[in-house]
Design a protein around this motif. Structure first.
Motif, short mmCIF file in Angstrom:
data_model
loop_
_atom_site.label_atom_id
_atom_site.label_comp_id
_atom_site.label_asym_id
_atom_site.label_seq_id
_atom_site.Cartn_x
_atom_site.Cartn_y
_atom_site.Cartn_z
N ASN A 209 -33.25 45.60 14.02
CA ASN A 209 -33.67 44.91 12.79
C ASN A 209 -32.43 44.85 11.97
OD1 ASN A 209 -34.16 47.59 12.38
ND2 ASN A 209 -35.15 47.16 10.47
N LEU A 210 -31.89 46.05 11.88
CA LEU A 210 -30.60 45.79 10.92
C LEU A 210 -29.32 45.25 11.83
CD1 LEU A 210 -30.75 49.32 9.45
CD2 LEU A 210 -31.46 47.29 8.31
N ARG A 211 -29.30 45.56 12.99
CA ARG A 211 -28.21 44.77 13.86
C ARG A 211 -28.29 43.33 13.79
NH1 ARG A 211 -25.95 46.72 18.52
NH2 ARG A 211 -27.80 48.34 18.76
N TYR A 212 -29.49 42.83 13.59
CA TYR A 212 -29.66 41.18 13.76
C TYR A 212 -29.46 40.66 12.02
CZ TYR A 212 -30.31 40.47 18.45
OH TYR A 212 -29.99 40.07 19.93
N GLU A 213 -29.96 41.76 11.27
CA GLU A 213 -29.74 41.37 9.74
C GLU A 213 -28.27 41.19 9.50
OE1 GLU A 213 -31.02 43.02 5.41
OE2 GLU A 213 -32.09 43.68 7.24
N PHE A 214 -27.51 42.37 10.04
CA PHE A 214 -26.09 42.00 9.88
C PHE A 214 -25.36 40.82 10.36
CE2 PHE A 214 -22.39 42.49 12.48
CZ PHE A 214 -21.17 42.84 11.64
N ILE A 215 -25.90 40.35 11.50
CA ILE A 215 -25.28 39.13 12.16
C ILE A 215 -25.77 37.95 11.32
CG2 ILE A 215 -26.86 38.17 14.02
CD1 ILE A 215 -23.14 38.72 14.37
N GLU A 216 -27.03 37.84 10.88
CA GLU A 216 -27.33 36.86 9.87
C GLU A 216 -26.64 36.97 8.50
OE1 GLU A 216 -31.69 36.95 9.47
OE2 GLU A 216 -32.19 36.99 11.54
N SER A 217 -26.17 37.74 8.06
CA SER A 217 -25.44 37.80 6.82
C SER A 217 -24.11 37.11 6.81
CB SER A 217 -25.08 39.38 6.36
OG SER A 217 -24.19 39.88 7.43
N ILE A 218 -23.36 36.83 8.01
CA ILE A 218 -22.53 36.11 8.25
C ILE A 218 -22.64 34.69 8.85
CG2 ILE A 218 -21.03 38.17 8.54
CD1 ILE A 218 -20.87 37.39 11.74
N HIS A 219 -23.98 34.09 8.56
CA HIS A 219 -24.29 32.92 9.19
C HIS A 219 -23.15 31.64 8.88
CE1 HIS A 219 -26.06 31.13 5.70
NE2 HIS A 219 -26.31 32.18 5.36
N GLU A 220 -22.62 31.85 7.52
CA GLU A 220 -22.00 30.80 7.10
C GLU A 220 -20.53 30.67 8.08
OE1 GLU A 220 -21.83 28.59 4.97
OE2 GLU A 220 -23.62 29.05 3.77
N MET A 221 -20.32 31.44 8.85
CA MET A 221 -19.07 31.61 9.62
C MET A 221 -19.56 31.11 11.08
SD MET A 221 -17.32 35.30 8.93
CE MET A 221 -16.07 34.86 10.31
N ILE A 222 -20.66 30.83 11.40
CA ILE A 222 -21.37 30.37 12.65
C ILE A 222 -21.31 28.86 12.60
CG2 ILE A 222 -23.12 30.65 14.31
CD1 ILE A 222 -23.68 33.36 13.26
N THR A 223 -20.29 28.03 13.34
CA THR A 223 -20.52 26.64 13.37
C THR A 223 -20.48 26.26 14.76
OG1 THR A 223 -17.73 26.85 13.71
CG2 THR A 223 -18.58 26.65 11.60
#
Length: 453
Positions: A209-223
């Motif tokens: 749950n924290l692993r995916y919360e981490f990746i969601e926190s950089i969603h602005e970098m995901i184009t």
């Protein structure tokens, strides 16, 4: 026709929490002295002289510092690398001291304060990035990795660590937001690679749950250019899931795919992914939340009404979501009968909301007496006992009055089931008081004692 910016802002303000509003005001005040002066004038009920220009690009006289400028990305790479090595060394020393002490409570607190102070050097009190991206982003990853390892390996006194991890995710999301629009493809891919390495590491072992919360926190970098790399990294995690994974990682992977599709403007693809996996409750909830954010209440309602209600847990979950949707969309004609039905169907957590809505409509006093009788018939004695306690109809005072005897004693017994000392006090009062002589036999019965214990 789309909503005006003012309408959108009004909606956001009505839905925002107090802390979120404070953060917005701090960020606005930090943009420019004129903005701070204007906000202060509003607080003091003073007139505000706001000049609006016709050119949309020059509508504001103050710079918009929500995102940093390209010039701030120009850095001395050798100096940055040297500083990152220094940061790693300082953090490693803090972790070493904690390991040697066995992570006592004081060491945990010290580590939390250390990292929280560190965060303020990366994201200032106003929420503005204080360091270059090339320094701040790797530093935040280092903080997250070390916090996760300490959290993962220490089962005691780790609630504070978890809170610091969450605050670091928030700081990372804000930091990335301010820089993402200025990153060239080379920088974007370089630092996304670092993030994906941490994302796939065992630092998050046991805490997907924290692993995916981490990746969601950089969603602005995901184009769109890098979306496939993120999805591939997540897909690899799903394939490598161990025996103990019960499908949570797969669910997180699907939610990530939906988020990326929405983030990159592929709403049709997001809907396709969600529809294909609607049998997973969390996916259904995720898609309903997205539809609500788009104010597509009709489709959200349809999906919630179609949700499986095979057990009490599922029924309560979707009824609760449906209630939230009706409240959000101001559909009183639907929410009132739903709440009444929920209460009488043993979902007594809906009682307070139902009562408050009826009070607002000046209908509570009219319907309450009959509704109370209906609850007595349809609810279990435990559930009805809780309602009586909520309404203060069930109390010691009620039993110490002659006219309060008609309230059944067993309701009170089951309410205090986990407080047996109170039961002894009550039984003693019943036996000593002559007015309660008629209840003495009932109070001493095996049924009462078995129910209480």
């Amino acid at each position: 026709m789309g909503k005006s910016p003012q309408q959108e802002v009004f909606k956001k303000i009505n839905q925002a929490k107090t802390d979120e509003l404070k953060k917005v005001l701090l960020n606005l005040s930090a943009l420019h002295p004129q903005m701070a002066q204007m906000i202060l004038a509003v607080f003091n009920n003073q007139p505000v002289d706001l000049e609006v220009k016709t050119d949309e690009q020059d509508q504001y006289d103050f710079p918009q510092n929500e995102r940093v400028t390209s010039e701030e990305l120009q850095v001395d790479e050798k100096a940055i690398e040297s500083e990152i090595r220094h940061i790693r060394g300082v953090i490693s020393n803090e972790i070493r001291i904690g390991n040697e002490s066995g992570w006592t409570y004081s060491e945990i607190q010290h580590l939390n304060h250390f990292f929280l102070d560190f965060l303020t050097e990366i994201i200032g009190p106003t929420g503005h990035a204080e360091v270059p991206f090339q320094l701040g982003f790797p530093s935040l990853l280092i903080i997250i990795k070390n916090l996760m390892v300490v959290y993962r390996d220490n089962t005691y006194e780790n609630n504070d660590i978890l809170q610091t991890i969450e605050e670091t995710f928030d700081a990372l999301e804000e930091f990335v937001f301010q820089y993402a629009g200025r990153l060239n493809v080379k920088l974007q891919k370089k630092y996304l690679k670092q993030a994906l390495k941490l994302f796939g590491s065992n630092a998050f072992q046991g805490y997907d749950n924290l692993r995916y919360e981490f990746i969601e926190s950089i969603h602005e970098m995901i184009t769109r250019d890098v979306a496939d790399e993120v999805i591939a990294a997540s897909d690899k995690l799903v394939k490598n899931a161990d025996f103990w994974d019960n499908g949570d990682r797969k669910t997180q992977h699907i939610i990530l795919r939906i988020m990326i599709a929405v983030q990159t403007g592929q709403i049709g693809l997001a809907k396709e992914i969600a529809t294909a996996n609607m049998d997973i409750d969390d996916i259904r909830q995720q898609w309903v939340s997205f539809l609500e954010s788009q104010e597509n209440f009709d489709e959200a309602e349809k999906i919630l009404l179609e949700a499986p209600r095979n057990n009490a847990w599922q029924k309560e979950r979707w009824d609760d979501s449906l209630t939230g949707l009706y409240v959000m969309s101001d559909q009183k004609a639907k929410v009132i009968p739903l709440l009444r039905k929920r209460v009488l169907s043993h979902q007594t957590n809906a009682y307070e909301l139902y009562k408050n809505i009826m009070i607002d409509d000046n209908l509570w006093e009219k319907i309450y007496p009959n509704f109370l009788k209906e609850m007595e018939k349809k609810l279990t004695r435990y559930e009805f006992g809780d309602i009586l306690v909520t309404e203060k109809l069930l109390s010691l005072e009620a039993y110490m009055r002659l006219d309060g005897v008609h309230i059944r004693l067993y309701y009170f017994i089951v309410v205090v089931k986990h407080r047996p000392w109170f039961l002894f006090w009550l039984l003693e009062a019943v036996q000593k008081n002559g007015r309660f002589a008629g209840l003495r036999k009932f109070a001493q019965s095996s049924w009462v004692l078995e129910t209480a214990f």
